[in-house]
Motif scaffolding. Sequence first.
Motif, PDB file in Angstrom:
ATOM      1  N   LEU A 195       0.879  -1.172   0.000  1.00 53.37           N
ATOM      2  CA  LEU A 195       0.000   0.000   0.000  1.00 53.37           C
ATOM      3  C   LEU A 195       0.919   1.225   0.000  1.00 53.37           C
ATOM      4  O   LEU A 195       1.313   1.737   1.035  1.00 53.37           O
ATOM      5  CB  LEU A 195      -0.891   0.021   1.240  1.00 53.37           C
ATOM      6  CG  LEU A 195      -2.146  -0.814   1.207  1.00 53.37           C
ATOM      7  CD1 LEU A 195      -2.854  -0.769   2.549  1.00 53.37           C
ATOM      8  CD2 LEU A 195      -3.071  -0.367   0.109  1.00 53.37           C
TER       9      LEU A 195
ATOM     10  N   VAL B 291      -1.906   6.041   0.454  1.00 56.77           N
ATOM     11  CA  VAL B 291      -3.268   5.916   0.964  1.00 56.77           C
ATOM     12  C   VAL B 291      -3.818   7.331   1.144  1.00 56.77           C
ATOM     13  O   VAL B 291      -3.284   8.114   1.925  1.00 56.77           O
ATOM     14  CB  VAL B 291      -3.304   5.153   2.308  1.00 56.77           C
ATOM     15  CG1 VAL B 291      -4.719   5.079   2.848  1.00 56.77           C
ATOM     16  CG2 VAL B 291      -2.721   3.758   2.143  1.00 56.77           C
TER      17      VAL B 291
ATOM     18  N   VAL C  70      -6.258   4.347  -3.065  1.00 55.64           N
ATOM     19  CA  VAL C  70      -4.901   3.924  -2.732  1.00 55.64           C
ATOM     20  C   VAL C  70      -4.114   3.717  -4.023  1.00 55.64           C
ATOM     21  O   VAL C  70      -4.683   3.635  -5.109  1.00 55.64           O
ATOM     22  CB  VAL C  70      -4.894   2.616  -1.895  1.00 55.64           C
ATOM     23  CG1 VAL C  70      -5.647   2.789  -0.591  1.00 55.64           C
ATOM     24  CG2 VAL C  70      -5.438   1.441  -2.678  1.00 55.64           C
TER      25      VAL C  70
ATOM     26  N   LEU D 269      -1.231   0.933  -5.242  1.00 56.01           N
ATOM     27  CA  LEU D 269      -0.500  -0.293  -4.944  1.00 56.01           C
ATOM     28  C   LEU D 269       0.814  -0.287  -5.705  1.00 56.01           C
ATOM     29  O   LEU D 269       0.850   0.093  -6.879  1.00 56.01           O
ATOM     30  CB  LEU D 269      -1.320  -1.511  -5.356  1.00 56.01           C
ATOM     31  CG  LEU D 269      -2.679  -1.650  -4.683  1.00 56.01           C
ATOM     32  CD1 LEU D 269      -3.493  -2.738  -5.373  1.00 56.01           C
ATOM     33  CD2 LEU D 269      -2.515  -1.950  -3.206  1.00 56.01           C
TER      34      LEU D 269
END
Length: 98
Positions: A11, A14, A29, A31
């Motif tokens: 992650l 965020v 988010v 990735l």
Amino acid sequence: MENQFTLTATLYKVDSLRYTPSGTPVLDVVLQHNSWQNENGMLCQIKFELPAKIIGQNAQAWQYKQGEIVTVSGFLAQKSQRIFRPMLRIQNITEYKG
């Protein structure tokens, strides 16, 4: 037609939790994935960032988990009505236990 996607990633980013007009929590988010994959008998390093969205109770649970390694699954959808780039809509997210 199939549209199922599974990935283990970090992650990386965020955003702040927000809510739809109906009160549903939404968490955007990014990735970040880095791995070695076998392609046509040769190893190649894979690195990419993928925008994703968590909707519902999971959004609240993951809002302070930046930097965590997770396994996610969901489906790919266009980012918005006018932007056709893919983004992952996360349906399931768990901490990666490697």
